[in-house]
Design a protein around this motif. Structure first.
Motif, PDB file in Angstrom:
ATOM      1  N   LYS A 144      41.329  31.194  44.212  1.00  0.00           N
ATOM      2  CA  LYS A 144      41.915  31.738  45.531  1.00  0.00           C
ATOM      3  C   LYS A 144      42.338  33.425  45.237  1.00  0.00           C
ATOM      4  O   LYS A 144      42.795  33.825  46.135  1.00  0.00           O
ATOM      5  CB  LYS A 144      43.181  31.107  45.664  1.00  0.00           C
ATOM      6  N   TRP A 145      41.435  33.569  44.316  1.00  0.00           N
ATOM      7  CA  TRP A 145      41.940  35.186  43.964  1.00  0.00           C
ATOM      8  C   TRP A 145      41.359  35.949  45.175  1.00  0.00           C
ATOM      9  O   TRP A 145      41.972  37.112  45.507  1.00  0.00           O
ATOM     10  CB  TRP A 145      41.089  35.751  42.754  1.00  0.00           C
ATOM     11  N   PRO A 146      40.304  35.930  45.879  1.00  0.00           N
ATOM     12  CA  PRO A 146      39.963  36.613  47.135  1.00  0.00           C
ATOM     13  C   PRO A 146      41.049  36.848  48.221  1.00  0.00           C
ATOM     14  O   PRO A 146      41.499  37.573  49.093  1.00  0.00           O
ATOM     15  CB  PRO A 146      38.764  36.232  47.691  1.00  0.00           C
ATOM     16  N   LEU A 147      41.944  35.690  48.002  1.00  0.00           N
ATOM     17  CA  LEU A 147      43.326  35.543  49.139  1.00  0.00           C
ATOM     18  C   LEU A 147      44.231  36.574  48.717  1.00  0.00           C
ATOM     19  O   LEU A 147      45.061  36.862  49.510  1.00  0.00           O
ATOM     20  CB  LEU A 147      43.515  34.238  49.257  1.00  0.00           C
ATOM     21  N   TRP A 148      44.311  36.821  47.483  1.00  0.00           N
ATOM     22  CA  TRP A 148      45.577  37.484  47.025  1.00  0.00           C
ATOM     23  C   TRP A 148      45.548  39.042  47.356  1.00  0.00           C
ATOM     24  O   TRP A 148      44.555  39.650  47.274  1.00  0.00           O
ATOM     25  CB  TRP A 148      45.781  37.638  45.490  1.00  0.00           C
ATOM     26  N   LYS A 149      46.638  39.461  48.157  1.00  0.00           N
ATOM     27  CA  LYS A 149      46.592  40.783  48.671  1.00  0.00           C
ATOM     28  C   LYS A 149      47.738  41.719  47.839  1.00  0.00           C
ATOM     29  O   LYS A 149      48.862  41.447  48.213  1.00  0.00           O
ATOM     30  CB  LYS A 149      47.020  40.875  50.033  1.00  0.00           C
ATOM     31  N   PRO A 150      47.127  42.300  46.955  1.00  0.00           N
ATOM     32  CA  PRO A 150      48.496  43.235  46.460  1.00  0.00           C
ATOM     33  C   PRO A 150      49.204  44.188  47.270  1.00  0.00           C
ATOM     34  O   PRO A 150      48.697  44.867  48.260  1.00  0.00           O
ATOM     35  CB  PRO A 150      47.517  44.195  45.215  1.00  0.00           C
ATOM     36  N   ARG A 151      50.352  44.431  46.911  1.00  0.00           N
ATOM     37  CA  ARG A 151      51.315  45.482  47.447  1.00  0.00           C
ATOM     38  C   ARG A 151      50.761  46.761  47.178  1.00  0.00           C
ATOM     39  O   ARG A 151      50.066  47.178  46.078  1.00  0.00           O
ATOM     40  CB  ARG A 151      52.656  45.413  46.904  1.00  0.00           C
ATOM     41  N   PRO A 152      51.049  47.790  47.940  1.00  0.00           N
ATOM     42  CA  PRO A 152      50.489  49.028  47.747  1.00  0.00           C
ATOM     43  C   PRO A 152      50.782  49.745  46.438  1.00  0.00           C
ATOM     44  O   PRO A 152      50.282  50.520  45.805  1.00  0.00           O
ATOM     45  CB  PRO A 152      51.203  49.931  48.757  1.00  0.00           C
ATOM     46  N   ASP A 153      51.717  49.076  45.950  1.00  0.00           N
ATOM     47  CA  ASP A 153      52.465  49.732  44.444  1.00  0.00           C
ATOM     48  C   ASP A 153      51.864  48.895  43.381  1.00  0.00           C
ATOM     49  O   ASP A 153      52.170  48.979  42.296  1.00  0.00           O
ATOM     50  CB  ASP A 153      53.916  49.591  44.234  1.00  0.00           C
ATOM     51  N   GLY A 154      50.851  47.776  43.625  1.00  0.00           N
ATOM     52  CA  GLY A 154      50.397  47.203  42.767  1.00  0.00           C
ATOM     53  C   GLY A 154      50.965  45.710  42.279  1.00  0.00           C
ATOM     54  O   GLY A 154      50.484  45.498  41.329  1.00  0.00           O
ATOM     55  N   SER A 155      52.088  45.582  42.709  1.00  0.00           N
ATOM     56  CA  SER A 155      53.019  44.700  42.397  1.00  0.00           C
ATOM     57  C   SER A 155      52.806  43.255  43.237  1.00  0.00           C
ATOM     58  O   SER A 155      51.957  43.125  44.245  1.00  0.00           O
ATOM     59  CB  SER A 155      54.475  45.002  42.519  1.00  0.00           C
ATOM     60  N   GLY A 156      53.592  42.312  42.919  1.00  0.00           N
ATOM     61  CA  GLY A 156      53.295  40.777  43.711  1.00  0.00           C
ATOM     62  C   GLY A 156      52.703  39.944  43.172  1.00  0.00           C
ATOM     63  O   GLY A 156      52.682  38.652  43.620  1.00  0.00           O
ATOM     64  N   LEU A 157      52.050  40.179  41.979  1.00  0.00           N
ATOM     65  CA  LEU A 157      50.940  38.982  41.413  1.00  0.00           C
ATOM     66  C   LEU A 157      51.900  37.830  40.866  1.00  0.00           C
ATOM     67  O   LEU A 157      51.687  37.008  40.925  1.00  0.00           O
ATOM     68  CB  LEU A 157      50.099  39.806  40.297  1.00  0.00           C
TER      69      LEU A 157
END
Length: 172
Positions: free
Chosen positions: A41-54
């Protein structure tokens, strides 16, 4: 960024999975399933502008996988519980050492309370992040956390559980 960025999060995923499942081998299976799903599902992940959220995204995947596994085992568990009913113990001190163990106290919590307590207290997610992982409003996280902490306090202090009476009035 790619799936290899999940590697630093594996220890936290393992800890959360171990606390969710209560079993090391099932926890490792859950982590593996989570990482496998993250790769697919990697293409579905949307990182936050600061790069966090993973981390929050991975915990959300794990939470949903765990719920799916629990749902799959409901019928199986109901059958086993009917076969293994035990007489209740009348000795109030028989379970004191067990109640003092936090792992056993966590296992006594309902799954929704346990997951909330683990995400906020163990994984140190903010209320907002925990709400995103669980897919519920922030107020629900706060309520579940309060009830979960109170039940843990009762369980670890040896207090008897309080019976919950319905607050709805039945009108004819």
């Amino acid at each position: 960024m790619g799936p290899e960025d999940t590697l630093p999060h594996i220890p936290r995923l393992r800890r959360y999975a171990r606390l969710l499942t209560g079993d090391a081998s099932r926890a490792d299976d859950l982590v593996q399933d989570t990482l496998e799903r993250a790769c697919h599902k990697w293409p579905l992940w949307k990182p936050r502008p600061d790069g966090s959220g993973l981390r929050a995204w991975l915990l959300s995947l794990m939470h949903n996988l765990h719920l799916n596994q629990v749902r799959d085992q409901v019928h199986e568990r109901d059958t086993v519980e009917l076969e293994e009913r035990h007489e209740p113990s009348h000795d109030p001190l028989a379970r004191v050492p067990e109640r003092l163990d936090l792992e056993h106290a966590l296992a006594e919590l309902s799954p929704v309370l346990r997951e909330t307590v683990l995400l906020v207290c163990v994984e140190e997610l903010s209320y907002t992040e925990a709400a995103q992982v669980l897919g519920v409003p922030v107020g629900t996280v706060m309520s579940r956390l309060s009830r979960g902490r109170e039940q843990l306090r009762r369980l670890t202090s040896g207090e008897p559980p309080t019976a919950v009476t319905p607050r709805l009035k039945i009108v004819a």
